[in-house]
Design an enzyme around this catalytic site. Structure first.
Site, PDB file in Angstrom:
ATOM      1  N   GLU A 344       0.890  -1.107  -0.152  1.00  0.00           N
ATOM      2  CA  GLU A 344      -0.003  -0.118  -0.103  1.00  0.00           C
ATOM      3  C   GLU A 344       0.936   1.296   0.039  1.00  0.00           C
ATOM      4  O   GLU A 344       0.575   2.207   0.727  1.00  0.00           O
ATOM      5  CB  GLU A 344      -0.634   0.023   1.136  1.00  0.00           C
ATOM      6  CG  GLU A 344      -2.020  -1.047   1.083  1.00  0.00           C
ATOM      7  CD  GLU A 344      -2.827  -1.295   2.401  1.00  0.00           C
ATOM      8  OE1 GLU A 344      -3.983  -1.437   2.230  1.00  0.00           O
ATOM      9  OE2 GLU A 344      -2.572  -1.139   3.480  1.00  0.00           O
TER      10      GLU A 344
HETATM   11  C1  ACM Z   1      -1.880  -5.714   3.967  1.00  0.00           C
HETATM   12  O1  ACM Z   1      -2.894  -5.995   4.190  1.00  0.00           O
HETATM   13  N1  ACM Z   1      -1.783  -4.360   3.600  1.00  0.00           N
HETATM   14  C2  ACM Z   1      -0.852  -6.283   3.959  1.00  0.00           C
END
Ligand code: ACM
Length: 750
Positions: A344
């Site tokens: 992310e």
């Molecule tokens: C994640 O769940 N952002 C690895």
């Protein structure tokens, strides 16, 4: 219930030498034992005394007789062994002693008559730093006079000890275990559990009891998510501001981290630390803003979501900083792998920073993922310098990186396969996010390498296993156990046991027993929620609270987030926190309704119906009491309506059973009215949901449907003078065509 008798009756008559006449019986029963029925009664594999082993071993052969574990029991080693195994045996003896008594005395009270019953033989202690290739196999041979545990390494021997403990049965005030030969090894080499300690911190005691549970489950990797936006939890002596500025005082000292690594090693578990970068780094940049993209961070965030803060990949000083930091952590965490996170990273900070944007342009990077790949390329030699291999989330997958990095797939199975096709090793996590509140069944059936995989065998070899993920936005140290366990045990079985192990009813039977064992080693997934319920309801009758709790479960992470806007200040002490995902009630009620609706044997049907009637009546009785209690508690305002719904659902169930019992077709409109009650109870409320609504809908439909009655006078089906089977019309047609040549049965329309 005598499962072996039932199993026999679920098979075709001729195989059991039954008279010709009973072929009809077999034919009928075969109809009810279709694998798709999911019925407990018919799916039991038919062991004489079903073992409770979990995870299931690769091969189990039952012998004759029992080995008694009495005050003469002694365990000892044949050949060399190290202190780690001595300690493991001592823990095993303590657990055996708690079940059987007097075992510690016979083991340790030197020369008092104990004779060596269990002999352990281990070829080598195994790697000084447990590797992903550690040989974890073991063989256990139990006869009526002795037991032998042989293993290639300490780790294999420890797995064998867990199996040994699960074989213990207590009966007639004596402990014993069945004669059996077990030859076992894991299907996957990487069987992990990740815990996020950034969003909510977990004390060392919680981590250590989790490791105890992992040892029971034969899991072998503890993935410690030590930093994220909301907190940096690892002490660094080189960079003390990490914990001074960015931990709220909640962090692990270096001694504590070493203690956890040693505790894990003593149980055959590797510890892989994760320091998430270059995104999810708000806490890093609160402490050391000079390595960021210019974000103005004044405090640790208390909201959750995709972060805005990123390390600056264009700054050479960032890599010097990381070199020093990774080097320091590498001395604490000896494992070959170092998790760099990588998830992310949207690059908002990068794009907002003219210097970083210019850097991207100069390098020809079109978008943030290109810059992230560059960052990872720079990180690789740093990790290698400190003896580490890179592991990261999906997003690090990039053809510019060498093939010895490992991908942890969290966004779907597809990314795992994509990595394998490109030659990258990987582990699967996408189906094992515990906060999605999926059932044990769903997660147990999700396979890192399913039978219908499109990967060739070389690509399949690159899938090392999987990891269960426990993110901590919506849990704390009081509730973490009930979020992780016992569901993780079902996933651990997926990682350990053969691919063909997909018998859900058998899994649930063992899961319930395994859950008790997990409590015995110190976890609190049963007692913790009970304690919280007592506190919520003001120390009311725990039995009544259990009735309610046994049929509700938390909504998923996203539903809770939408309903509550959970943040760092949210109290995690509501009803949703005091109930566990996938309580046994879900599967039990589904089986009972299945037995009633889908025509299980007469005896089973009646037993199931009685149990359902008891439950529904109990719900009706408990509901007004719960409503009154909820009314008085400030923390339970939204629970009142849920309690009222439970009573109404009990009534729906009782009415349905009454129609089925009296063979009466309900008045028009009845079904719609019942379905409306169920639909109302299906709406979001109090951040919990009822676990039995699909099954109850089926019961209502069955009651409203126009059933046929089949009567048989067969002696073998004698039950109260005759046998009744209730079939929906399409089944009736099938039955009619199957039995039309046989005169001993009458099929008549009701
Ligand atoms: C994640 O769940 N952002 C690895």
């Amino acid at each position: 219930m005598n499962s072996s008798a039932l199993t026999a009756k679920c098979a075709f008559g001729s195989a059991y030498g039954l008279p010709r006449r009973s072929v009809l019986l077999s034919l009928l029963l075969a109809l009810f034992c279709l694998p798709s029925s999911g019925s407990l009664w018919c799916q039991d594999v038919g062991e004489a005394a079903p073992l409770k082993l979990m995870p299931l071993p690769r091969s189990t052969e039952m012998g004759a007789g029992h080995l008694s574990l009495d005050a003469h029991f002694k365990a000892g080693f044949a050949g060399d062994h190290d202190a780690r195994l001595d300690a493991a045996l001592a823990r095993m003896i303590t657990r055996l002693d708690r079940q059987c008594g007097e075992i510690r005395r016979s083991q340790y009270a030197g020369g008092s008559g104990g004779s060596q019953v269990l002999t352990l033989k281990v070829a080598t202690p195994g790697d000084a730093v447990q590797s992903v290739d550690e040989n974890e196999s073991y063989q256990l041979m139990i006869t009526s006079t002795q037991a032998k545990l042989t293993a290639a390494t300490d780790v294999g021997a420890m797995h064998g000890m867990e199996t040994f403990l699960q074989l213990v049965t207590i009966g007639d005030a004596a402990c014993s275990m069945p004669a059996v030969t077990i030859d076992d090894e894991p299907r996957f080499r990487w069987r992990g559990l990740m815990i996020d300690v950034s969003r909510h911190f977990e004390p060392v005691s919680v981590i250590e009891r989790t490791l105890d549970g992992m040892a029971v489950a034969k899991l072998n990797v503890f993935h410690w998510h030590l930093s994220d936006d909301q907190g940096f939890r690892a002490e660094s002596k080189k960079f003390p501001r990490f914990t001074e500025a960015a931990s709220d005082g909640q962090f692990y000292t270096q001694d504590q981290m070493r203690e956890v690594v040693a505790y894990a090693r003593a149980r055959g578990i590797r510890v892989v630390p994760e320091f998430d970068m270059p995104g999810h780094t708000t806490s890093w940049l609160l402490a050391y803003p000079e390595y960021g993209s210019g974000e103005d961070i004044k405090e640790l965030p208390t909201v959750f979501g995709i972060p805005q803060a990123e390390l600056d990949p264009s700054n050479e000083k960032t890599y010097k900083f990381l070199d020093a930091f990774v080097g320091e952590m590498a001395e604490i965490f000896p494992d070959a792998y170092f998790h760099i996170g990588g998830d992310e990273t949207e690059g908002k900070g990068w794009l907002a920073n003219p210097r970083i944007s210019a850097f991207m342009q100069k390098k020809g990077f079109k978008a943030p993922p290109d810059l992230q790949a560059y960052f990872n390329q720079r990180l690789l030699p740093i990790l290698a310098k400190h003896g580490k291999k890179m592991v990261g989330w999906d997003e690090i997958l990039n053809p510019s990186l060498p093939k010895d990095i490992m991908i942890q797939s969290w966004r779907g199975e597809a990314s795992l396969s994509q990595g394998a096709v490109q030659g990258y090793s990987g582990i699967l996590s996408a189906p094992y996010y515990l906060d999605a509140q999926k059932t044990s069944e769903m997660m147990f059936l999700a396979d890192p390498v399913p039978a219908d995989t499109k990967l060739n065998s070389a690509q399949q070899q690159l899938i090392l296993g999987g990891e269960v993920c426990m993110w901590s936005e919506q849990l704390d140290s009081e509730t973490v156990d009930s979020r992780i366990w016992p569901r993780t045990m079902a996933i651990a079985e997926r990682f350990w046991s053969p691919q063909s192990d997909r018998d859900v009813a058998n899994m649930y039977r063992r899961l319930r027993l395994a859950s008790l064992e997990l409590e015995d080693v110190g976890l609190t997934q049963i007692s913790g929620p009970e304690k919280l319920r007592r506190s919520l309801f003001g120390s009311r009758d725990p039995e009544l609270l259990n009735v309610f709790a046994s049929v509700i479960e938390p909504v998923s992470f996203h539903e809770r987030y939408q309903g509550q806007h959970t943040d760092g200040f949210t109290s995690l002490d509501r009803l949703v926190d005091a109930v566990a995902a996938d309580p046994p009630g879900r599967q039990e009620i589904a089986q009972e309704i299945d037995a009633v609706v889908n025509h299980a044997r007469a005896g089973n049907r009646q037993a199931a119906e009685m149990e359902l009637r008891r439950r529904f009546t109990e719900w009706e009785q408990v509901a007004p009491v719960m409503e009154a209690w909820a009314h008085r508690s400030p923390r339970l305002s939204d629970t009142e309506a849920r309690a009222r719904q439970l009573g109404a659902l009990g009534q729906v169930g009782l009415e349905s059973l009454a129609y089925l019992d009296t063979h009466t077709v309900p008045a028009s409109g009845w079904q719609d009215a019942q379905m409306a009650v169920v639909a109302d109870a299906d709406k979001p409320l109090a951040l919990v949901r009822f676990v039995f609504l699909p099954a109850l809908r089926e019961l209502v439909q069955a009651a409203a449907a126009n059933f046929d009655e089949v009567q048989s006078e067969s002696n073998h089906l004698r039950y109260g003078g005759h046998y009744r089977i209730w079939l929906p019309p399409f089944e009736t047609a099938r039955l009619r065509s199957s039995v039309k040549a046989l005169e001993s049965i009458t099929v008549k329309s009701h």
